[in-house]
Design an enzyme around this catalytic site. Structure first.
Site: not given
Ligand code: PBG
Length: 331
Positions: A120, A122, A130, A195, A205, A248, A274, A313
């Site tokens: 990605c 970002c 992204c 997602k 983040r 996700k 997370s 995690y």
């Molecule tokens: C990157 C990405 C994200 C997560 C995994 N890959 C964050 C987002 O889309 O802002 C989130 C993972 C998590 O919250 O544990 N694009």
């Protein structure tokens, strides 16, 4: 048959009976542990909103991963955080970039460990989106070439699998084609297919320093209200060559996991994100819930809904808890 002939409690009487009819079994090989890597040496920064997790420099990452391997966890997913960010995220595909270095060193130290990389932009762009920006929005097609180069550079460094999480249209196909052209036709893709644009990514983040600097991700991540659309996303990714499809987050989307499981014939991954982890930890730290039991219940629910793999995690803790439980049973 009804009560009193049928009494479901008969088979719940003892642990031996309960185990005999148990339908869902967690196994340490189900888990994938997320790891955050930054540039530098000797760094182990604790992440306040992800208790028990850190940003590591590559040297520390190698050292600390021993604990992962010893816990029995067999797979990790790497998130790189570069020191220099720019508009196109050029550090994401640099051959000596933070992720590429970390992958090389991890694979040298632990050749058996499955090292997956998140693909990605970002974490690498100065605007935190992204993909590349034009006219105030993420521009899909120019982003595809960059994601393809990022994937090839990760695999060149030794990654066993790439996991695109950007949600651009057509990225799985672009990545598959680039990998094949570079001779990596046997490297699988785990696509973040469904997602959602979720508020549960907050702690991530902070950890990955990847919050968008303007606007939000609603023009590329999915609306939490949609389920049929998730089926279309998964179908597209499978058509484009995804080997594993992902849903996700996990907990607010168990119905989506179930629908993907029953509608498609591909391994399903779920990301226990997370915010889901942080929520459970915060309640456990306050003594409001039994952290270990809730963790196992959460992971079991994700597997019961149909996930084959869980990015979590909790991976190390869960591996230890499962091992503890099997020790208890054997004495
Ligand atoms: C990157 C990405 C994200 C997560 C995994 N890959 C964050 C987002 O889309 O802002 C989130 C993972 C998590 O919250 O544990 N694009």
């Amino acid at each position: 048959m009804r009560f009193p002939e049928y009494r479901p409690r008969r088979l719940r009487k003892t642990e031996a009976f309960r185990k005999m009819i148990r339908e869902t079994h967690l196994d340490v090989s189900d888990f994938i542990l997320p790891l955050f890597v930054v540039e530098g040496k000797g760094i182990k920064n604790p992440l306040t909103s992800l208790p028990g997790h850190f940003q590591f420099s590559p040297d520390r990452l190698v050292k600390e991963t021993r604990e992962v391997v010893e816990s029995g966890v067999t797979a990790v997913i790497l998130f790189g955080i570069p020191s220099k960010k720019d508009a196109v995220g050029s550090q994401a595909y640099a051959n000596d970039g933070v992720t590429q270095n970390a992958v090389k060193r991890l694979k040298e130290a632990y050749p058996e460990l499955i090292v997956i990389t998140d693909v990605c932009l970002c974490e690498y762009t100065d605007h935190g989106h992204c993909g590349v920006i034009s006219h105030g929005d993420v521009d899909n097609d120019p982003t595809l070439d960059i994601l393809a180069s990022v994937s090839v550079s990760h695999v060149k460094a030794g990654a066993d699998m790439v996991a695109p999480s950007d949600m651009m249209d057509g990225r799985v196909g672009a990545i598959r084609e680039a990998l094949d052209e570079s001779g990596y036709e046997s490297t699988p893709i785990m696509a973040y297919s469904a997602k959602y644009c979720s508020a549960f990514y907050g702690p991530f983040r902070d950890a990955a320093q990847s919050a968008p600097q303007f606007g939000d991700r609603k023009s590329y991540q999915m609306d939490p209200a949609n389920a049929d659309e998730a089926m279309r996303e998964v179908e597209l990714d499978i058509d484009e060559g995804a080997d594993i499809v992902m849903v996700k987050p996990a907990l607010s989307y168990l119905d989506i996991i179930w629908r993907v499981r029953t509608s498609f014939n591909r391994p399903v991954a779920a990301y226990n994100v997370s915010g889901e982890y942080a929520m459970l930890k915060a309640a456990a730290q306050n003594g409001w819930i039994d952290g270990e039991r809730c963790m196992l219940e959460v992971l079991t629910s994700i597997k019961r809904a149909g996930a084959d793999l869980i990015i979590t995690y909790h991976a190390i803790e869960a591996a230890r808890a499962l091992q503890g439980a099997s020790m208890k049973r054997s004495v």
